[in-house]
Design a protein around this motif. Structure first.
Motif, PDB file in Angstrom:
ATOM      1  N   GLY A  83       0.858  -0.685  -0.157  1.00  0.00           N
ATOM      2  CA  GLY A  83      -0.082   0.083  -0.078  1.00  0.00           C
ATOM      3  C   GLY A  83       0.655   1.195  -0.256  1.00  0.00           C
ATOM      4  N   ASP A 141      -3.066  -3.739 -12.909  1.00  0.00           N
ATOM      5  CA  ASP A 141      -3.200  -3.469 -11.324  1.00  0.00           C
ATOM      6  C   ASP A 141      -4.736  -3.551 -11.568  1.00  0.00           C
ATOM      7  N   GLN A 142      -5.951  -3.715 -12.271  1.00  0.00           N
ATOM      8  CA  GLN A 142      -6.945  -4.291 -11.953  1.00  0.00           C
ATOM      9  C   GLN A 142      -6.965  -5.027 -10.802  1.00  0.00           C
ATOM     10  N   LYS A 197      -5.582  -4.747  -7.523  1.00  0.00           N
ATOM     11  CA  LYS A 197      -7.344  -4.413  -6.559  1.00  0.00           C
ATOM     12  C   LYS A 197      -7.912  -5.152  -6.340  1.00  0.00           C
ATOM     13  N   ALA A 198      -8.413  -6.197  -7.302  1.00  0.00           N
ATOM     14  CA  ALA A 198      -9.386  -6.894  -6.833  1.00  0.00           C
ATOM     15  C   ALA A 198      -8.771  -7.635  -5.827  1.00  0.00           C
ATOM     16  N   ARG A 199      -7.602  -8.208  -5.757  1.00  0.00           N
ATOM     17  CA  ARG A 199      -7.325  -9.079  -4.703  1.00  0.00           C
ATOM     18  C   ARG A 199      -6.948  -7.981  -3.196  1.00  0.00           C
ATOM     19  N   ASN A 200      -6.627  -6.562  -3.126  1.00  0.00           N
ATOM     20  CA  ASN A 200      -5.939  -6.067  -2.106  1.00  0.00           C
ATOM     21  C   ASN A 200      -6.687  -4.714  -2.691  1.00  0.00           C
ATOM     22  N   PRO A 201      -7.286  -4.315  -2.243  1.00  0.00           N
ATOM     23  CA  PRO A 201      -7.555  -2.589  -2.777  1.00  0.00           C
ATOM     24  C   PRO A 201      -5.990  -1.793  -2.442  1.00  0.00           C
ATOM     25  N   GLN A 202      -4.959  -2.118  -1.620  1.00  0.00           N
ATOM     26  CA  GLN A 202      -4.521  -1.541  -1.123  1.00  0.00           C
ATOM     27  C   GLN A 202      -3.079  -1.340  -2.137  1.00  0.00           C
ATOM     28  N   SER A 203      -3.198  -2.577  -3.059  1.00  0.00           N
ATOM     29  CA  SER A 203      -2.248  -2.632  -4.561  1.00  0.00           C
ATOM     30  C   SER A 203      -3.061  -2.083  -5.243  1.00  0.00           C
ATOM     31  N   CYS A 204      -1.717  -1.325  -6.207  1.00  0.00           N
ATOM     32  CA  CYS A 204      -1.909  -1.186  -7.401  1.00  0.00           C
ATOM     33  C   CYS A 204       0.212  -0.987  -7.888  1.00  0.00           C
TER      34      CYS A 204
END
Length: 200
Positions: free
Chosen positions: A107, A149-150, A153-160
């Motif tokens: 994150g 990237d999608q 974010k689906a796996r962890n909203p903090q990741s991108c």
């Protein structure tokens, strides 16, 4: 235990080594942040036996890293150490810090702590090398990175996938200046900074 295995590490280890090898001079002590399976460490250390490669990761990943190190028995690979960028950094300064495919997992607060920690763990003249995907001018560099990237974010909203301009600013705040930004296969980059000023 069976050794963990990452197909992406197997695929990218040689191209990464072709870029970072010139920084692995004799006597260099490298801290790898987020060593994952440990595959990169044993590959890089085997090609540059005079460079000390210190693996690190969160506690739950250390047994897997150790399984790779135990198999290879390389003298320039010390025991892996626990490192959570938001909590625990080793009480030591290194000549080089390397991290691969980690910033897009973290994150944004953790990325901020990563660069702040790198500033405290290095001396002027040290290098910071980061491998992975980045956005530029708030735009994806490829459709595959957009889909990746999608998925993150689906796996962890903090990741991108992080913006290059933002991480370069964080690096600058920690005392690093940009040395190079190298295009790599599969829409990845290797970004290299050099530590110029003291932050502590």
């Amino acid at each position: 235990m069976s050794r963990p295995f990452s197909e992406s590490c197997e695929q990218n280890k040689d191209v990464i080594l072709s870029v970072i090898g010139s920084y692995l001079q004799s006597g260099v002590e490298v801290l790898e942040v987020g060593s994952g399976t440990g595959q990169h460490a044993v590959h890089f250390a085997s090609h540059y036996p005079e460079a000390i490669w210190q693996t690190s990761d969160r506690e739950e990943n250390l047994p897997g890293i150790k399984s790779w190190l135990d198999k290879e028995q390389q003298k320039n690979l010390p025991e892996p150490i626990e490192l959570d960028v938001c909590e625990s950094w080793p009480d030591k300064k290194y000549n080089m810090i390397f991290s691969a495919n980690s910033l897009h997992i973290m994150g944004k607060p953790a990325v901020e702590q990563f660069f702040a920690g790198c500033g405290l763990q290095t001396k002027p003249g040290s290098h910071l090398l980061v491998y992975g995907p980045f956005n530029y001018n708030n735009e994806y560099t490829s459709d595959s990175n957009r889909h990746f990237d999608q998925w993150l974010k689906a796996r962890n909203p903090q990741s991108c996938i992080k913006d290059f301009e933002w991480v370069d600013e964080l690096a600058g705040n920690a005392g690093f200046i940009l040395v190079d930004d190298i295009e790599m296969p599969a829409n990845n980059r290797t970004i290299i900074w050099r530590r110029e000023t003291l932050t502590d």
